[in-house]
Scaffold this active site. Structure first.
Site, PDB file in Angstrom:
ATOM      1  CB  THR A 220      -0.973   0.009   1.204  1.00  0.00           C
ATOM      2  OG1 THR A 220      -0.219   0.005   2.417  1.00  0.00           O
ATOM      3  CG2 THR A 220      -1.901  -1.183   1.174  1.00  0.00           C
ATOM      4  CG  ASP A 252      -4.868  -1.147  10.657  1.00  0.00           C
ATOM      5  OD1 ASP A 252      -3.935  -1.854  10.236  1.00  0.00           O
ATOM      6  OD2 ASP A 252      -4.777  -0.427  11.668  1.00  0.00           O
TER       7      ASP A 252
END
Ligand code: ATP
Length: 303
Positions: A220, A252
């Site tokens: 990411t 998350d």
């Protein structure tokens, strides 16, 4: 249960202050907020909010935060029967100080999270065996992470390992046994010792890790989106354009959503696109778990 998250929970203790006290000084601060966090709990809550059946294996302290943490997980539909008390410890807490320039100063006390052990995996074994996907991070002891990976392999459970926070001594052989290894760019930099400022650099660092035998590497990249690398193949997901207000917990949100859709249809690229959209939606609101949309809100965001 579809998904088992074996990981941390933390209580964020957020003090909003006009200025930071100097050594020996006492100041009055205008505001305070208490929030539930921890990478494990955040990822479990994100998946559960989307409708996944999620169980968590985690430790709380022998203190007044324990009950609140369990109730918070249950409120979002996470099965918390394997969230147990580590006697004589405090819960994991994160005192956070935010000044009038929106600058953060954060301390992390792992507390009970440091006591999650292989015995806790054994105690939850019968329920874990029924899960299809295990999600792990590194806010719990490494031997417990390795034990969980062995357990998953022996029982045919897929594994996502999110190497966060980056731990220098992580055994890459264990990472290679996982189906998905999902760092952010900072963790990739720490794990490889290579620069990750440009996309070419990210891919070079990714290739280095893949060369050691990883199956699927998903990185990411914050507002730059995300990338999935498998062998020589590279699949980029552009960021979903939004006006970001608070990006905390975006990683998350991405992982919890990815886990949910991976279990739903098994299409990795589609699950990443959904995760990217979900994380983008989450950064348009304040906080971590509270900014994660439920299935209806996410559906409205997409349309
Ligand atoms: P955290 O540690 O706060 O949970 P992280 O650093 O692990 O976050 P990031 O890589 O910053 O995670 O973000 C995860 C994903 O969230 C990104 O890959 C992207 O899809 C999405 N995202 C983050 N920031 C933005 C943004 N400003 N606009 C759109 N999408 C974003």
């Amino acid at each position: 249960m579809d998904i088992a998250v074996i990981g941390s929970n933390m209580v964020d203790l957020i003090t909003y202050t006009n200025s930071m006290p100097k050594a020996g000084e006492t100041l009055e601060a205008p505001d305070f907020a208490l929030g539930c966090g921890g990478k494990g709990a955040n990822q479990a809550v994100a998946a559960a909010k989307l409708g996944a059946s999620v169980m968590m294996v985690s430790k709380v302290g022998e203190d007044l935060f324990a009950d609140n943490t369990v109730k918070n997980l249950q409120r979002f539909g996470v099965d918390a029967q394997h969230v147990t008390v580590a006697a004589g410890t405090s819960s994991g807490v994160a005192p956070i100080f935010v000044d009038d320039q929106s600058q953060n100063r954060i301390l992390i006390i792992k507390g009970a999270n440091a006591h999650l052990s292989p015995a806790d995996i054994d105690a939850a074994a019968e329920d874990l065996k029924r899960c299809r996907l295990m999600v792990l991070q590194l806010e719990i002891p490494l031997p417990t992470v390795y034990y969980a990976i062995d357990f998953a392999r022996q029982n045919g459970i897929q594994v996502i390992l999110n190497p966060a926070p980056a731990v220098a001594g992580l055994d890459i052989d264990y990472a290679c046994q996982c189906d998905f290894f999902m760092p952010n760019e900072t963790e990739l930099e720490i794990l490889t010792g290579l620069p990750v400022s440009t996309e070419d650099e990210v891919l070079r660092a990714g290739q280095m890790l893949l060369g050691r035998g990883l199956k699927n590497l998903i990185i990411t990249l914050g507002s730059r989106g995300s990338v999935w690398m498998q062998g020589d193949a590279v699949h980029r997901i552009k960021p979903t354009p939004v006006k970001a207000i608070d990006t905390s917990g975006a990683g998350d949100a991405f992982i919890g959503c990815f886990a949910h859709f991976l279990i739903q249809h098994g299409d990795i690229a589609k699950a990443m696109q959904s995760a990217s959209d979900y994380a983008a939606c989450s950064v348009t609101g304040r906080g971590t778990q509270l900014s994660y949309p439920d299935a209806d809100t996410f559906h409205r965001f997409l349309n």
